[in-house]
Design a protein around this motif. Sequence first.
Motif, mmCIF file in Angstrom:
data_model
loop_
_atom_site.group_PDB
_atom_site.id
_atom_site.type_symbol
_atom_site.label_atom_id
_atom_site.label_comp_id
_atom_site.label_asym_id
_atom_site.label_seq_id
_atom_site.Cartn_x
_atom_site.Cartn_y
_atom_site.Cartn_z
ATOM 1 N N MET A 1 0.816 -1.198 0.000
ATOM 2 C CA MET A 1 0.000 0.000 0.000
ATOM 3 C C MET A 1 0.848 1.246 0.000
ATOM 4 O O MET A 1 1.927 1.292 0.564
ATOM 5 N N ARG A 2 0.303 2.254 -0.612
ATOM 6 C CA ARG A 2 1.019 3.482 -0.809
ATOM 7 C C ARG A 2 1.632 4.098 0.449
ATOM 8 O O ARG A 2 2.813 4.478 0.435
ATOM 9 N N PRO A 3 0.884 4.220 1.528
ATOM 10 C CA PRO A 3 1.490 4.904 2.679
ATOM 11 C C PRO A 3 2.806 4.256 3.092
ATOM 12 O O PRO A 3 3.806 4.945 3.279
ATOM 13 N N SER A 4 2.826 2.935 3.186
ATOM 14 C CA SER A 4 4.055 2.267 3.595
ATOM 15 C C SER A 4 5.152 2.443 2.550
ATOM 16 O O SER A 4 6.303 2.703 2.883
ATOM 17 N N ARG A 5 4.788 2.302 1.311
ATOM 18 C CA ARG A 5 5.800 2.467 0.251
ATOM 19 C C ARG A 5 6.440 3.839 0.316
ATOM 20 O O ARG A 5 7.657 3.991 0.204
ATOM 21 N N GLU A 6 5.607 4.842 0.493
ATOM 22 C CA GLU A 6 6.122 6.203 0.537
ATOM 23 C C GLU A 6 7.004 6.415 1.763
ATOM 24 O O GLU A 6 8.030 7.083 1.692
ATOM 25 N N ARG A 7 6.600 5.839 2.858
ATOM 26 C CA ARG A 7 7.398 5.985 4.076
ATOM 27 C C ARG A 7 8.768 5.350 3.898
ATOM 28 O O ARG A 7 9.785 5.910 4.293
#
Lengths: 332, 332
Positions: free
Chosen positions: A182-188
């Motif tokens: 998921m995006r939030p984790s990837r971005e983090r």
Amino acid sequence: MAKAAGVSLSSVSRALNGGKNVSAKIARDVSAAASKLGYQPDFMARGLRTRSTGMVGCLVPDIANPLNATIVRAAEARLREAGYMLVVASTANDPGRERSAAGEFRGRRLDGMLVAPGSDANDTTWRELTATGTPVVIVDRDPLDEDPAVLVDHRAGAQAATRYLIGLGHRRIALLTADARMRPSRERIAGFHEAFNELNLDPGGAQLCIQASPMDFAHADTLALLRDAARPTAIIALGTRILAGTLRAARDTGLSVPDDLSVLSVGDTDLAAAHTPAITALRWSLDDVGRAAAELLLQRLRGDVDGPQSRAVLPVDLVLRESCAPPRVTSG
Amino acid sequence: MAKAAGVSLSSVSRALNGGKNVSAKIARDVSAAASKLGYQPDFMARGLRTRSTGMVGCLVPDIANPLNATIVRAAEARLREAGYMLVVASTANDPGRERSAAGEFRGRRLDGMLVAPGSDANDTTWRELTATGTPVVIVDRDPLDEDPAVLVDHRAGAQAATRYLIGLGHRRIALLTADARMRPSRERIAGFHEAFNELNLDPGGAQLCIQASPMDFAHADTLALLRDAARPTAIIALGTRILAGTLRAARDTGLSVPDDLSVLSVGDTDLAAAHTPAITALRWSLDDVGRAAAELLLQRLRGDVDGPQSRAVLPVDLVLRESCAPPRVTSG
DNA sequence: GAGGATACTGGAAACGATTTCAACAAAACA
DNA sequence: TGTTTTGTTGAAATCGTTTCCAGTATCCTC
């Protein structure tokens, strides 16, 4: 109702919908009769004719997660204001339930959808389910094409947090976040690495953990991590169950925060704020996310093809509290 | 659709609804045509005719409160299974919003409602709003008449907690709970007093605080309480924002838990479980509450006038952890 | 005062399903 | 074979709105 007011059905309809071409007398009679009878138009019949349900669906992985629930609450408030009702479906990140919920939404011909899919929107099956012409707003997930979306700048947030810990002297830092699909984790994760890279630090020292959600797993995993000889001196933990598991693990291993271990929460929850010591946290406004999502959807619903913007990116702040300190023995 | 299958509208309807008196051939043709066309019946049209929406509403004070959200999640899962969609409205305990949401639900002729009103159900305006013949299940609020309800045994829980603290030697105990107009708080207060009474203890030593929800208020109020010379040696705090405020206040006044102050949480949240020290808590199953509420409503919806029972009472357990200890100086 | 534009009004046709009812065919019975 | 019973089918009415359309009254203009 029409008989009660002594006028025709058409006039009632016009009067109630504030249409043009209604004489003052008829308007008066109709509203009088309506309030006397406690008349409320039937949404089913109206919807059948106008092909609109006045409802929007909201698909979230877990409504019991306060991070999601707060977004839902804000969105619901704004949507109700605009006359829409919010239908929720909690999918538990299960693709099967996700699909069935989306199918149900489609079957009921909801006017619009707010979605935060478990797997990302690139996923084809998900994709085809949304592709029915129904306006959709993506919430904190990677949008495809021109889908309007509300995004949170998790990358900058994680970067700021990591930079801060590095600045305190930490070199072995663990990032404990959720499913990297998921995006939030990837971005983090990206922001985390960027913070190391911009200082030309050996990224080998950085430790990175990615986990599924259950708290017990986080707890056990963190225990192992903290018992390791080369344990991290700082942990950035997702501020729901993973943070809870991390704090329990620190307690269980007798490590004191922040003396032995710095802890930084991703997301500012009750737990982070009330813990002793209070946990330094990354914070973004969940209310803003919900409101912005509702606003974007309403724009679409109104047919403003191109409103002010079809993407909103919301900032993340670092809230300094007491859970981070320089590492006891500098390992640089 | 009817033409595609080469049969009449009536036959399509019968075939799709699994009605009797449908020949094998027609059933086959219809289902073939339906899947080929991706046909899905229109809920609006069907609802208009059958006078049912296939939706149930859920009214809660605050969907962002994990205690509510978990209930909603469980109810939603069960209701979806049965083919219903869940519409939520978060009312912020504001009677105005509550009334408007209920009106909206009624206007849309939802098939049923799950309600946890902010003020209690005795309230007349609320009462008249629900009295439209729509099946209603009350969730953890005082039901009137024969309304089915799911109740939590907060009284027994509070009594057990108080008894436990008294057994440890505490005499000055504060109960910090929410708005006493609502059943949970009322029941807790009653259980609290009963625990003192059954031991013939002077209730004058017991301290009782009732507060509105905002965390900051709880914090300030608790600060004042803890700075008082005759401060309580133990606090029973509602396990959401009030517990958070209490823990912050203890930290701010330099009181250590449990040595200087015992803390007991009402409701077992992430905060309670992950705090250091871990907070002893009253726990009840929110999933059970949600499931039971859904089940009761489904019974009504199916027309089982008298199902197995129209009231469910769920137990509260005391989870012993590390936040309670005998008071430092016995004050008996 | 005639003609045309304008404002209102009610009748009737949708919208897409369910459900009643009458018609018909096949089967059972006498 | 005639009559009843049973099972299956489609035509048509219905649910409560919106909306198109035609008709009427009113007003303005020359």
